[in-house]
Design a protein around this motif. Structure first.
Motif, PDB file in Angstrom:
ATOM      1  N   HIS A 122       0.841  -1.191   0.000  1.00  0.00           N
ATOM      2  CA  HIS A 122       0.000   0.000   0.000  1.00  0.00           C
ATOM      3  C   HIS A 122       0.887   1.255   0.000  1.00  0.00           C
ATOM      4  O   HIS A 122       1.956   1.267   0.615  1.00  0.00           O
ATOM      5  N   PRO A 123       0.482   2.325  -0.697  1.00  0.00           N
ATOM      6  CA  PRO A 123       1.294   3.543  -0.692  1.00  0.00           C
ATOM      7  C   PRO A 123       1.579   4.076   0.705  1.00  0.00           C
ATOM      8  O   PRO A 123       2.664   4.611   0.967  1.00  0.00           O
ATOM      9  N   ILE A 124       0.612   3.966   1.618  1.00  0.00           N
ATOM     10  CA  ILE A 124       0.847   4.427   2.985  1.00  0.00           C
ATOM     11  C   ILE A 124       1.909   3.566   3.655  1.00  0.00           C
ATOM     12  O   ILE A 124       2.802   4.069   4.354  1.00  0.00           O
ATOM     13  N   ALA A 125       1.844   2.250   3.431  1.00  0.00           N
ATOM     14  CA  ALA A 125       2.844   1.346   4.005  1.00  0.00           C
ATOM     15  C   ALA A 125       4.232   1.696   3.498  1.00  0.00           C
ATOM     16  O   ALA A 125       5.207   1.755   4.270  1.00  0.00           O
ATOM     17  N   ARG A 126       4.334   1.945   2.208  1.00  0.00           N
ATOM     18  CA  ARG A 126       5.641   2.298   1.661  1.00  0.00           C
ATOM     19  C   ARG A 126       6.146   3.607   2.242  1.00  0.00           C
ATOM     20  O   ARG A 126       7.345   3.759   2.490  1.00  0.00           O
ATOM     21  N   GLY A 127       5.244   4.570   2.469  1.00  0.00           N
ATOM     22  CA  GLY A 127       5.662   5.838   3.046  1.00  0.00           C
ATOM     23  C   GLY A 127       6.226   5.672   4.447  1.00  0.00           C
ATOM     24  O   GLY A 127       7.239   6.293   4.809  1.00  0.00           O
ATOM     25  N   ILE A 128       5.582   4.840   5.281  1.00  0.00           N
ATOM     26  CA  ILE A 128       6.062   4.609   6.657  1.00  0.00           C
ATOM     27  C   ILE A 128       7.393   3.869   6.637  1.00  0.00           C
ATOM     28  O   ILE A 128       8.344   4.239   7.348  1.00  0.00           O
ATOM     29  N   VAL A 129       7.504   2.833   5.815  1.00  0.00           N
ATOM     30  CA  VAL A 129       8.742   2.053   5.753  1.00  0.00           C
ATOM     31  C   VAL A 129       9.894   2.912   5.240  1.00  0.00           C
ATOM     32  O   VAL A 129      11.010   2.871   5.771  1.00  0.00           O
ATOM     33  N   GLU A 130       9.648   3.720   4.207  1.00  0.00           N
ATOM     34  CA  GLU A 130      10.705   4.575   3.668  1.00  0.00           C
ATOM     35  C   GLU A 130      11.160   5.606   4.701  1.00  0.00           C
ATOM     36  O   GLU A 130      12.353   5.919   4.797  1.00  0.00           O
ATOM     37  N   ALA A 131      10.212   6.137   5.491  1.00  0.00           N
ATOM     38  CA  ALA A 131      10.581   7.094   6.533  1.00  0.00           C
ATOM     39  C   ALA A 131      11.461   6.436   7.588  1.00  0.00           C
ATOM     40  O   ALA A 131      12.445   7.025   8.059  1.00  0.00           O
ATOM     41  N   ALA A 132      11.130   5.202   7.981  1.00  0.00           N
ATOM     42  CA  ALA A 132      11.945   4.490   8.963  1.00  0.00           C
ATOM     43  C   ALA A 132      13.337   4.197   8.414  1.00  0.00           C
ATOM     44  O   ALA A 132      14.349   4.339   9.122  1.00  0.00           O
ATOM     45  N   GLN A 133      13.404   3.811   7.160  1.00  0.00           N
ATOM     46  CA  GLN A 133      14.706   3.540   6.546  1.00  0.00           C
ATOM     47  C   GLN A 133      15.541   4.808   6.455  1.00  0.00           C
ATOM     48  O   GLN A 133      16.752   4.779   6.676  1.00  0.00           O
ATOM     49  N   ALA A 134      14.895   5.929   6.151  1.00  0.00           N
ATOM     50  CA  ALA A 134      15.630   7.191   6.057  1.00  0.00           C
ATOM     51  C   ALA A 134      16.222   7.605   7.395  1.00  0.00           C
ATOM     52  O   ALA A 134      17.271   8.253   7.453  1.00  0.00           O
ATOM     53  N   GLN A 135      15.560   7.239   8.503  1.00  0.00           N
ATOM     54  CA  GLN A 135      16.057   7.569   9.834  1.00  0.00           C
ATOM     55  C   GLN A 135      16.963   6.483  10.408  1.00  0.00           C
ATOM     56  O   GLN A 135      17.409   6.583  11.552  1.00  0.00           O
ATOM     57  N   GLY A 136      17.224   5.431   9.626  1.00  0.00           N
ATOM     58  CA  GLY A 136      18.126   4.386  10.073  1.00  0.00           C
ATOM     59  C   GLY A 136      17.580   3.512  11.177  1.00  0.00           C
ATOM     60  O   GLY A 136      18.338   2.979  11.995  1.00  0.00           O
ATOM     61  N   LEU A 137      16.265   3.328  11.207  1.00  0.00           N
ATOM     62  CA  LEU A 137      15.642   2.510  12.247  1.00  0.00           C
ATOM     63  C   LEU A 137      15.579   1.051  11.787  1.00  0.00           C
ATOM     64  O   LEU A 137      15.041   0.753  10.721  1.00  0.00           O
ATOM     65  N   GLY A 138      16.105   0.141  12.594  1.00  0.00           N
ATOM     66  CA  GLY A 138      16.160  -1.266  12.215  1.00  0.00           C
ATOM     67  C   GLY A 138      14.874  -2.000  12.503  1.00  0.00           C
ATOM     68  O   GLY A 138      14.826  -2.859  13.395  1.00  0.00           O
ATOM     69  N   HIS A 139      13.815  -1.684  11.741  1.00  0.00           N
ATOM     70  CA  HIS A 139      12.515  -2.295  12.006  1.00  0.00           C
ATOM     71  C   HIS A 139      12.482  -3.766  11.601  1.00  0.00           C
ATOM     72  O   HIS A 139      11.606  -4.508  12.023  1.00  0.00           O
ATOM     73  N   GLU A 140      13.444  -4.225  10.778  1.00  0.00           N
ATOM     74  CA  GLU A 140      13.427  -5.621  10.332  1.00  0.00           C
ATOM     75  C   GLU A 140      13.722  -6.589  11.484  1.00  0.00           C
ATOM     76  O   GLU A 140      13.400  -7.770  11.408  1.00  0.00           O
ATOM     77  N   THR A 141      14.347  -6.084  12.547  1.00  0.00           N
ATOM     78  CA  THR A 141      14.757  -6.988  13.635  1.00  0.00           C
ATOM     79  C   THR A 141      13.644  -7.257  14.641  1.00  0.00           C
ATOM     80  O   THR A 141      13.794  -8.113  15.510  1.00  0.00           O
TER      81      THR A 141
END
Length: 815
Positions: free
Chosen positions: A543-562
């Motif tokens: 979903h576009p909203i999902a991509r927006g949240i994930v991209e924001a987390a990646q831009a801030q260097g947050l390791g959400h995959e763990t």
């Protein structure tokens, strides 16, 4: 690939392990060909698709063996042989191309395979009875390349043929011009010292070299002039053909007689320059495509049709769909027809049809439109309209009508061509008669030819196309591709610019603009922690909203995959629910999240965040049983150069209008943000077209800028239009120019360049007329001989071209 078992095969009697199917196929092919020593550990290709993916793809492959799709994608070469163009999704380098060629070439019945890395296309010729299309697709998938047939339309083939033919004609003219100039220059500079025999030999050599230029390179010019004469229309081909023909015939007569002036160099030079300008014009003109072709490429070729009695569905060509059929559209697929939802709930991206930037929820009983993208969950639909009856087809029909009604602005040279040719013929006839009757009959023919040559409309015919070609090349360097010849002339006269919002002034995608956390509900729930948790829940979403949240987390260097997320559940139209460390979390709509909260949410947030929705922002809530933890505000964001574009348009004295399909409140917020006083929201595609028509009735020259299919009718209605290249193909089909990147400030630069080009055209035309006013009387009175006329014609043309190409320096990137 890590975590996947290796593949095994016997090579030279030894059992070998391979990382993927590509490596295995490459090693076997190299050893079979006697080049096993070339295979090393550095080669890596894609792994073949797994069994589950293959089972899902096989029905789609089989659909391409049906009569409907074979007729669409397979080209018959003769009774036995056929050709197809395939588009692999992950072809990356020359090694990939080599492997594809070798692997497909080894299949029974395959005669030739050509893989092009640059275009990412594979052309296969084979004996159709020995291999179905599905076997070719399966063979590619077996070595890791998922591919689909690519439709090469008739216009694509015609375009390539036209480019190739004109390029060959131009090459012959250029070579002829250079060789003839080698003989002409000594004649001009040392004619008195050259032996008469050698002089005549050089003339014969020039004649031989000029023959292919006149008979081959200039043949379209003579054909165009003949068509114009048959239709009683004196276009620019008529004076051009007259000049070339007169120059060549007079030179040939002088060569045969062994006396008189020749100007083969002028003939070849003019043909070469003219063909160069026409080639540049052809390249930019061929960028446009018809709405019908783009419609065929917008919709999927196949879909899953459900059986009325239940059970598994079958993959069929979209052309077989009829009203009343049941179909299933999975997440990530395009809706093939106008239909009604009978089962499931999801959100559909309708931005290319309606202009709405946010995906809209669709549930049982709701209508869906052909061409929309399903972003969330599978839907079962009952087909209502297919083919020409769909909403997408209606928009294309509006586009075609608008294109038919668009006024075609002819160039200044075309408007005066008829008068110029008529006057030229009269002057030449009068001059020849006067010299024959009263002055010197022996010189009558040469003086008449001199009049024709000196007044040959070389400069006049090159004045406009040379300037437009130079300006078009300059804009192309900056990423603005002109697709219609009238675009520059009309851009120079623009008084109003109508802009779309989504994808034009804004990026057309969701971005996280603000995160607000609630420390009262959880002291450890800071903004970064909440964003990390939300990204972990959304990491597999499309979903576009999902991509927006994930991209924001990646831009801030947050390791959400763990984060170890458990028991993930998607509630269509509401949000996500999951467990983390034994605690239940919800992410999505406010009501959905608050239903989990034992203590409700922070009421003071509501008033503070309510204003965000006035600009079309979407609020995504995160909460647990302890209460609301955070609110993520996602919204469309402005393009980097939007403010600069509007500032430069105002400096040019142009009135800006913001007209969009988004809600009036959203459009109003963005109009205030960009300081645009003229705005209108909630406008349909037909409404946008009517908005432009009202401006035109008031005398405005309108430039329309957009990026979606919904913008196509208005792009066609406006006198001139620009489509953002990242948008829908249909919008580009109806546009007069395409911006191939997101630097929208180049639109203002296009207006500046168009005004410069108009100035250069006027200068060139002024020079061409002044030259003729001076040169024709001199030639008619005998003061300008034929060789002088040839030089004058060439110099005049060179001056016009040189003046036009000054636009290239003015249009360098970074200016």
């Amino acid at each position: 690939m890590a975590g996947e078992p290796p593949l095994h095969a016997s090579i030279d009697g030894e059992e070998q392990a391979f990382c993927c199917g590509g490596c295995q196929a490459l090693a076997q092919t190299l050893h079979a060909a006697g080049f096993g020593h070339l295979y090393g550990d550095q080669a890596r290709f894609a792994r073949p698709i797994d069994d589950a993916a293959r089972r899902e793809a096989e029905p789609v492959w089989a659909a391409y063996d049906t009569e409907e799709l074979r007729a669409q994608f397979v080209r018959a070469l003769d009774e036995r042989r056929a050709e197809i163009t395939l588009a692999p999704e992950n072809i990356r380098c020359a090694a990939c191309a080599w492997l594809i060629e070798q692997h497909l070439g080894s299949l029974p019945g395959v005669e030739s395979v050509i893989a092009n890395v640059a275009t990412r296309r594979v052309v296969v010729r084979w004996r159709a009875a020995e291999q179905p299309v599905s076997a070719l697709l399966a063979a590619l998938a077996g070595i890791g390349y998922l591919a689909w047939p690519f439709e090469v339309s008739r216009s694509d083939r015609q375009d390539r043929h036209a480019r190739r033919g004109l390029l060959m004609r131009m090459a012959v003219a250029m070579l002829g011009m250079m060789q003839v100039m080698m003989y002409a220059w000594p004649i001009y500079t040392h004619e008195a010292t050259i032996d008469p025999g050698q002089l005549q030999l050089m003339r014969w050599a020039s004649l031989v070299l000029t023959l292919p230029v006149v008979l081959y390179s200039a043949s379209p010019i003579f054909a165009g002039a003949w068509r114009g004469l048959r239709q009683r229309h004196l276009g620019m081909d008529v004076p051009v053909a007259l000049g070339v023909g007169a120059g060549f015939v007079a030179s040939t007569v002088a060569t045969l007689r062994g006396t008189g002036e020749v100007y083969f160099d002028s003939v070849t030079m003019f043909v070469a320059f003219l063909l160069l300008a026409r080639y540049l014009e052809l390249r930019v003109r061929q960028a446009s495509r018809s709405g019908a072709e783009m419609l065929a490429r917008q919709l999927p070729a196949t879909c899953e049709r459900l059986r009325a009695e239940g059970g598994a569905g079958e993959r069929v060509p979209v052309a077989r769909l009829r009203a009343g059929d049941l179909i299933r559209v999975k997440a990530g697929e395009v809706v093939p027809a106008d239909a009604t939802v009978i089962a499931g709930a999801s959100e559909l991206d309708e931005s290319m049809l309606t202009g709405e930037s946010r995906p809209v929820p669709r549930g049982i009983g709701d209508p869906v439109l052909a061409g929309c993208f399903n972003t969330a969950s599978p839907l079962e639909l009952r087909v209502a309209k297919v083919g020409a009856g769909t909403r997408l087809a209606e928009i294309v029909a509006v586009l075609d009508r608008a294109l038919a009604e668009k006024p075609r602005l002819a160039t200044v040279a075309d408007r005066v061509a008829g008068w110029f040719v008529a006057i030229l013929l009269v002057l030449a006839a009068v001059t020849g008669a006067v010299w024959w009757a009263w002055i010197d009959p022996a010189r009558a023919l040469l003086v008449t030819v001199a009049v024709l040559v000196v007044s040959c409309p070389c400069a006049l015919s090159l004045a406009t196309p040379a300037a437009l070609a130079a300006a078009g090349a300059a804009l192309s360097r900056r990423g603005l591709l002109l697709t219609r010849g009238h675009a520059l002339e009309t851009l120079a006269s623009v008084t109003d610019v109508m802009l779309d919002k989504t994808g034009t002034l804004t990026q057309g995608r969701f971005a996280l603009v603000r995160t607000q956390s609630n420390g009262d509900a959880d002291a450890d729930a800071d903004a970064a922690t909440c964003l990390r948790l939300a990204a972990a829940m959304e990491r597999s979403g499309e979903h576009p909203i999902a991509r927006g949240i994930v991209e924001a987390a990646q831009a801030q260097g947050l390791g959400h995959e763990t984060l170890a997320i458990d028991a993930m559940r998607n509630v269509p139209g509401q949000g996500l629910e999951a467990d983390l460390d034994g605690r239940r979390y919800r992410l999505g709509r406010r009501e959905f999240v608050e239903a989990l909260c034992e203590h409700g949410s922070a009421a003071n947030w509501h008033a503070e965040l309510a204003g965000s929705e006035r600009r079309g922002a979407t609020l995504v809530w995160l909460g647990s049983a302890a209460g609301t933890l955070a609110v993520f505000e996602l919204a469309d964001v402005a393009r980097e150069q939007s403010a600069r574009l509007l500032s430069e348009l105002r400096a040019l004295g142009v009135t800006c209008h913001l007209v969009s399909g988004d809600t009036p409140a959203t459009v109003g917020w963005w109009a205030d943000h960009f300081q645009i006083s003229r705005r209108e929201g909630g406008v349909t595609p037909e409404g946008k077209r009517e908005y432009v028509a009202r401006l035109q009735r008031g005398g405005a020259v309108v430039l329309a800028v957009g990026d979606g299919i919904n913008d196509a009718p208005v792009l066609a209605q406006a006198q001139v239009s620009i489509a953002i290249g990242s948008g829908a193909p249909l919008a580009q089909a109806g546009a007069d120019a395409v911006l191939t990147h997101g630097r929208v400030a180049e639109i203002a630069n296009a207006l500046k360049m168009a005004r410069r080009a108009r100035s250069v055209v006027r200068q060139n035309l002024a020079w061409a007329f002044a030259y003729n006013v001076i040169a024709i009387p001199l030639a008619a009175t005998g003061y300008v001989t034929a060789w002088m006329a040839g030089i004058g014609m060439s110099v005049s043309s060179l001056l016009v071209v040189a003046n036009a190409w000054r636009l290239l320096r003015a249009g360098k990137p970074g200016d």
